[in-house]
Design an enzyme around this catalytic site. Structure first.
Site, PDB file in Angstrom:
ATOM      1  N   ASP A 414       0.601  -0.680   0.399  1.00  0.00           N
ATOM      2  CA  ASP A 414       0.462   0.086   0.148  1.00  0.00           C
ATOM      3  C   ASP A 414       0.403   1.362  -0.140  1.00  0.00           C
ATOM      4  OD1 ASP A 414      -2.243  -0.631  -0.410  1.00  0.00           O
ATOM      5  OD2 ASP A 414      -2.720  -1.221   2.263  1.00  0.00           O
ATOM      6  N   TYR A 495     -10.142  -0.106   1.519  1.00  0.00           N
ATOM      7  CA  TYR A 495      -9.958  -0.789   3.111  1.00  0.00           C
ATOM      8  C   TYR A 495      -9.446   1.060   4.117  1.00  0.00           C
ATOM      9  CZ  TYR A 495      -9.554  -5.125   5.337  1.00  0.00           C
ATOM     10  OH  TYR A 495     -10.112  -6.230   6.060  1.00  0.00           O
ATOM     11  N   HIS A 545      -3.013  -9.938   6.240  1.00  0.00           N
ATOM     12  CA  HIS A 545      -2.779  -8.441   6.403  1.00  0.00           C
ATOM     13  C   HIS A 545      -1.322  -8.083   7.175  1.00  0.00           C
ATOM     14  CE1 HIS A 545      -5.808  -6.588   5.508  1.00  0.00           C
ATOM     15  NE2 HIS A 545      -6.752  -7.266   6.599  1.00  0.00           N
ATOM     16  N   GLU A 595      23.576 -11.065  12.397  1.00  0.00           N
ATOM     17  CA  GLU A 595      22.463 -10.820  11.728  1.00  0.00           C
ATOM     18  C   GLU A 595      21.705 -12.184  10.942  1.00  0.00           C
ATOM     19  OE1 GLU A 595      23.246  -7.883   8.767  1.00  0.00           O
ATOM     20  OE2 GLU A 595      22.625  -6.030   9.863  1.00  0.00           O
ATOM     21  N   PHE A 688      19.459  -6.488   3.720  1.00  0.00           N
ATOM     22  CA  PHE A 688      20.237  -6.621   4.778  1.00  0.00           C
ATOM     23  C   PHE A 688      20.892  -6.949   6.126  1.00  0.00           C
ATOM     24  CE2 PHE A 688      16.470  -2.453   5.408  1.00  0.00           C
ATOM     25  CZ  PHE A 688      16.728  -2.415   3.700  1.00  0.00           C
ATOM     26  N   GLU A 692      26.455  -9.204   9.956  1.00  0.00           N
ATOM     27  CA  GLU A 692      27.162  -8.246  10.790  1.00  0.00           C
ATOM     28  C   GLU A 692      26.986  -8.912  12.072  1.00  0.00           C
ATOM     29  OE1 GLU A 692      27.451  -4.408   8.858  1.00  0.00           O
ATOM     30  OE2 GLU A 692      25.739  -4.708   8.031  1.00  0.00           O
ATOM     31  N   LEU A 699      21.116  -0.762  17.047  1.00  0.00           N
ATOM     32  CA  LEU A 699      19.507  -1.466  16.562  1.00  0.00           C
ATOM     33  C   LEU A 699      18.595  -1.304  15.969  1.00  0.00           C
ATOM     34  CD1 LEU A 699      20.440  -4.814  19.132  1.00  0.00           C
ATOM     35  CD2 LEU A 699      20.992  -4.756  17.087  1.00  0.00           C
ATOM     36  N   HIS A 709      -7.032 -12.839   7.919  1.00  0.00           N
ATOM     37  CA  HIS A 709      -8.220 -12.646   7.166  1.00  0.00           C
ATOM     38  C   HIS A 709      -9.301 -13.586   6.906  1.00  0.00           C
ATOM     39  CE1 HIS A 709     -11.028  -8.510   6.879  1.00  0.00           C
ATOM     40  NE2 HIS A 709     -11.895 -10.092   7.557  1.00  0.00           N
TER      41      HIS A 709
END
Ligand SMILES: *[C@@H]1O[C@H](CO)[C@@H](O)[C@H](O)[C@H]1NC(C)=O
Ligand SMILES: *[C@@H]1O[C@H](CO)[C@@H](O)[C@H](O)[C@H]1NC(C)=O
Ligand SMILES: *[C@@H]1O[C@H](CO)[C@@H](O)[C@H](O)[C@H]1NC(C)=O
Ligand SMILES: *[C@@H]1O[C@H](CO)[C@@H](O)[C@H](O)[C@H]1NC(C)=O
Ligand SMILES: *[C@@H]1O[C@H](CO)[C@@H](O)[C@H](O)[C@H]1NC(C)=O
Ligand SMILES: *[C@@H]1O[C@H](CO)[C@@H](O)[C@H](O)[C@H]1NC(C)=O
Ligand SMILES: *[C@@H]1O[C@H](CO)[C@@H](O)[C@H](O)[C@H]1NC(C)=O
Ligand SMILES: *[C@@H]1O[C@H](CO)[C@@H](O)[C@H](O)[C@H]1NC(C)=O
Ligand SMILES: *[C@@H]1O[C@H](CO)[C@@H](O)[C@H](O)[C@H]1NC(C)=O
Ligand SMILES: [Cu+2]
Length: 810
Positions: A414, A495, A545, A595, A688, A692, A699, A709
């Site tokens: 969205d 919505y 969602h 990570e 990302f 690391e 952080l 839903h």
């Protein structure tokens, strides 16, 4: 989330309908309106009858008082542009002949135009130094999005203009992609550049080619005429396999009422087209799909349709079932005024309206607002220490599934449409308590700044339960649970998402999202495994969602670590158990090291606590001070793995919690144009994660709220906020030496003995209250002050005549 595809992301045909069912009440002469439309009740109104204590101050408070004024300690560096700033950037852009821009008003499909002029928020590295007094105010730059369409390969371009202010012949622009994971000079292909032509050259002709069928099935046509009773909706994102751009279209009934019902009026006939490129002669129909049968040409479909035995399915027809007005017998006593919240002593918080800076009790924060994601909170401090540098929405995914190609192909991201432009004015007394303080939000569109007045609200509220209580045989103590909330609602197509950030007296911060509005229903045929049959020919199409939030924690500095504390079942023999093993449980404590192990879920049975600690900030008992992240209402991550629809464009959606090392180059988890290139999107969140170390680093927590839903009959006509709710809390854990809520005087201890109260301690509470007599009648009056948009033209810009009355800008 559903838009007619012919509408660009910046079209505003979807304006909430206010049905005036009664004439405006006469304004009463005694009402004095303050500048912001808040009531000021005259002091000579009827005095409140009940006095609860002797702590009566001589001056009675005033109902509906707006927030106290305060001056932000430093200017809000995240706040959007002034009208002047935005206008200067717009002027400058149109002077750059190499950009070859056409004003949005005149721009057609083969012209370049400006989609966005917005403040590029400064880098944290620079801001923290400024906040902490060791650096200068960061330079201001404009983030501009250009819609480059005067080319065979249309694209969106993120560019940076600055530093501001604009200096002719000095100011420069540069590509903006330092926070993209794909380095293409900020360029992302634009798959929607041909929308108008597409309808004209492909979709309406396709629909016309089966006019005989649409008339027979639905007594209607979709030809692009105002009197069309049916229309076609395309999927989002478009199909992007094998270098072809394809899309499924579905026939739907247009609303036959003033209500926004189209998304629940699907008709069960679908067609697939190849719409690659800009040359309409290359576009073509690929096939039709009806009642689980695929036809690879219009001829094949027609032959079948007009053959004996062809099964014609029932249809969805608009009607009262789809409208939201009151219906059914009035419930007992329901016409009587229900309980309502009031602020009997006026507001108890302070706002710097110009800087959008807020103080409540021991909390303070700044409010930022952007086109892509709406509200963001910055520099959230608690008891003088920053706990969160940035807290805000990143993206909202609504990923559908179904046996039909339309639902199967739909996964709205969205931010493409933008949460900012759709954060409409709030309804006083309904969206927020009538006494709330309201702020405006603004966004740039088509060389104008739109202002949605009163689209952000701030208010205190009394939870319907105390935050503390305890009874003994001689006393009872109880503490009111007064919390503070900041709220906005973005209506993206069908919505409505309500976002609420809340602050509690024990130091907790909460984030809640709720969903209402119209579902996107599926045609019911053959969708038994993908939803419930909820109306004549309607399936409540299953969808996930998932809403991603960024929480950049700074717990007593930026050097933080994620600690996991897990309850585990164990069998232990203790020195005192005389050699006998005992089946019991204990704690398993660990840290997330890097990570490589930072993408996690809340886990089964709520066994694992997730805590952001500063290992170097221990309390006097040696425990690390921290904030815990915990769900406060159900949360969800995406059910689908390796989605065929979103591919790499929503890689943030697969876990509840993900932690990364903060970087200026990893600013957002998503990009509004990720849907334009799902295979290789501008921001692929997976990138990302490169191993690391996360030990005592700055952080960022990327947190998913959401709901699985499966709309049922109770979602008609609208989904209700009651249960469509997801929330997370950040709770101080070993952060202070005790519960901070003991500081509030809004608590009581009643001593009692032998059946009688012997003492009532109220800790110096004042109980003066303002006169309340007009409170209820006033609420309805306020509704007539609902105004909608205010628009300021930026190019050409006339500071003396800045306002243009435009509602429902197209
Ligand atoms: C008000 O103060 C008087 C005198 O101190 C005391 O007798 C009375 O109980 C108080 N009333 C309340 C409601 O506390
Ligand atoms: C500039 O844009 C116009 C359309 O607005 C286009 O016709 C023209 O070719 C473009 N010029 C250049 C140099 O790209
Ligand atoms: C900017 O440059 C143009 C052409 O080089 C010149 O005509 C104009 O006067 C300059 N403007 C300013 C403000 O220096
Ligand atoms: C079909 O549509 C036409 C025009 O919209 C309308 O006049 C007619 O009554 C409809 N027929 C039926 C059977 O609903
Ligand atoms: C709908 O509008 C078109 C174009 O204006 C017109 O030709 C047609 O007759 C109309 N149809 C009906 C059923 O009114
Ligand atoms: C919101 O915008 C309206 C219209 O421009 C203005 O009158 C009002 O003062 C603004 N409110 C705030 C809190 O800035
Ligand atoms: C933080 O604590 C670690 C040991 O846990 C120590 O090695 C490091 O020097 C400390 N850092 C600071 C800034 O105090
Ligand atoms: C994801 O799905 C695609 C297409 O089916 C496949 O090529 C790819 O290997 C899958 N990736 C993973 C990580 O499962
Ligand atoms: C912000 O940080 C990025 C990445 O380090 C850098 O490329 C950019 O120039 C910085 N912006 C400013 C205004 O310093
Ligand atoms: Cu939903």
């Amino acid at each position: 989330m559903k838009f007619h595809t012919a509408l660009s992301a910046l079209c505003f045909s979807i304006i909430p309908i206010l049905v005036h069912s009664a004439p405006a009440p006469e304004a009463k002469a005694t009402w004095v309106k303050s500048g912001r439309g808040h009531r000021v009740i005259p002091h000579d109104s009827r005095q409140a009858k009940r006095q609860y204590s002797n702590n009566t101050s001589p001056e009675a408070p005033v109902c509906g008082d707006t927030a106290a004024a305060v001056t932000a300690p430093i200017p809000n560096v995240w706040e959007g542009f002034t009208d002047q700033e935005a206008a200067s950037v717009a002027y400058w852009l149109f002077e750059q002949s190499n950009l070859n821009l056409t004003t949005s008003e005149k721009a057609e499909e083969w012209d370049n135009s400006v989609l966005l002029v917005e403040l590029q928020r400064p880098n944290k590295t620079d801001v923290v130094a400024y906040l902490d007094g060791s650096g200068p105010a960061p330079d201001r730059y404009a983030h501009v999005v250009l819609n480059i369409r005067a080319t065979e390969e249309p694209y969106y371009a993120d560019i940076l203009v600055g530093p501001l202010p604009i200096v002719a012949n000095v100011t420069k622009w540069q590509p903006l992609d330092y926070y993209h994971t794909r380095k293409t000079e900020g360029r992302v292909r634009n798959l929607g550049a041909n929308d108008d032509t597409l309808y004209e050259k492909l979709l309406y002709p396709t629909s016309a080619s089966i006019k005989d069928i649409t008339l027979e099935l639905w007594n209607g046509t979709a030809l692009g005429h105002d009197n069309d009773t049916i229309t076609m909706w395309g999927i989002d994102p478009m199909g992007q396999e094998d270098d072809r751009i394809t899309s499924w279209y579905m026939f739907v009934h247009k609303s036959a009422t003033d209500f926004d019902t189209t998304s629940i009026l699907s008709l069960g006939l679908y067609f697939l087209v190849d719409q690659t490129g800009r040359d309409p002669s290359q576009w073509k129909l690929i096939g039709w799909f009806y009642n689980d049968i695929w036809y690879d040409s219009t001829e094949a479909f027609k032959d079948a349709f007009f053959s004996p035995g062809f099964v014609k399915l029932p249809i969805n027809i608009d009607g009262p079932w789809a409208t939201t007005d009151q219906s059914g017998p009035v419930l007992p006593m329901d016409t009587l005024s229900p309980p309502m919240a009031i602020a009997p002593a006026g507001s108890r918080y302070s706002v710097d309206v110009n800087e959008k800076y807020v103080e409540w009790m021991d909390f303070s924060f700044y409010v930022g607002f952007s086109r892509d994601t709406g509200l963001t909170l910055y520099d959230i401090k608690y008891k003088g220490d920053r706990i969160i540098y940035e807290l805000g929405l990143q993206e909202a995914l609504a990923h559908y599934a179904g046996a039909d190609p339309y639902q199967s192909g739909t996964a709205y991201l969205d931010s493409y449409y933008g949460f900012g432009p759709y954060a409409f004015q709030l309804v006083e007394g309904y969206d927020c308590p009538a006494y709330a303080t309201y702020l405006n939000s603004s966004f740039y569109v088509s060389e104008t700044t739109h202002t949605h007045v009163n689209s952000i609200c701030l208010f205190e509220f009394d939870a319907d339960y105390p935050q503390q209580r305890h009874s003994t045989t001689s006393y009872v103590s109880a503490t009111k649970n007064t919390y503070f909330s900041l709220r906005s609602v973005s209506t993206i197509g069908n919505y409505d998402y309500m976002f609420t950030y809340s602050f509690y007296q024990d130091g907790t911060v909460g984030v809640d999202v709720r969903a209402s509005g119209y579902i996107q229903g599926a045609y019911y045929a053959n969708n038994e495994d993908y939803g419930w049959h909820i109306h004549d020919a309607l399936s409540g199409s299953m969808h996930d969602h998932v809403l991603n939030f960024k929480a950049d924690f700074d717990i007593l500095g930026t050097a933080n670590t994620v600690q996991l504390v897990k309850n585990v079942a164990t069998t232990e023999t203790y020195p005192w158990s005389q050699g006998k093993p005992r089946n019991t449980m204990k704690l398993q404590k660990s840290f997330i090291e890097s990570e490589d192990e930072s993408r996690i879920n809340f886990g089964e049975n709520a066994l694992t606590q997730v805590i952001i600690v500063n290992q170097n900030e221990t309390n006097k008992y040696g425990e690390k001070r921290g904030y815990r992240i915990l769900p406060s209402s159900g949360t969800a991550h995406l059910t689908i793995q390796n989605s065929s629809t979103t591919v790499n464009s929503a890689n943030w959606a697969g876990y509840d919690l993900q932690f990364t090392k903060q970087k200026d180059t990893e600013l957002t988890s998503s990009h509004p144009y990720n849907s334009q290139d799902v295979n290789d999107p501008p921001i692929n969140f997976d990138r990302f994660f490169d191993g690391e170390s996360l030990v005592q680093e700055d952080l960022v927590a990327w947190i998913n709220l959401g709901m699985h839903h499966i709309p049922h009959t109770g979602d008609l006509p609208n989904t209700v906020f009651t249960t469509a709710h997801s929330g997370v809390q950040f709770m101080p854990l070993n952060y202070l030496l005790g519960d901070a809520s003991r500081q509030t005087v809004n608590q009581v201890r009643i001593n009692y003995d032998a059946g009688r109260a012997t003492g009532v301690e109220t800790f110096g509470q004042k109980t003066d209250i303002c006169p309340l007599n007009n409170e209820i009648a006033d609420v309805n009056q306020e509704l007539w002050e609902y105004v909608g948009d205010v628009v300021v033209r930026k190019y050409p810009y006339d500071p003396n005549h800045p306002f243009e009355e435009v509602l429902g800008v197209d």
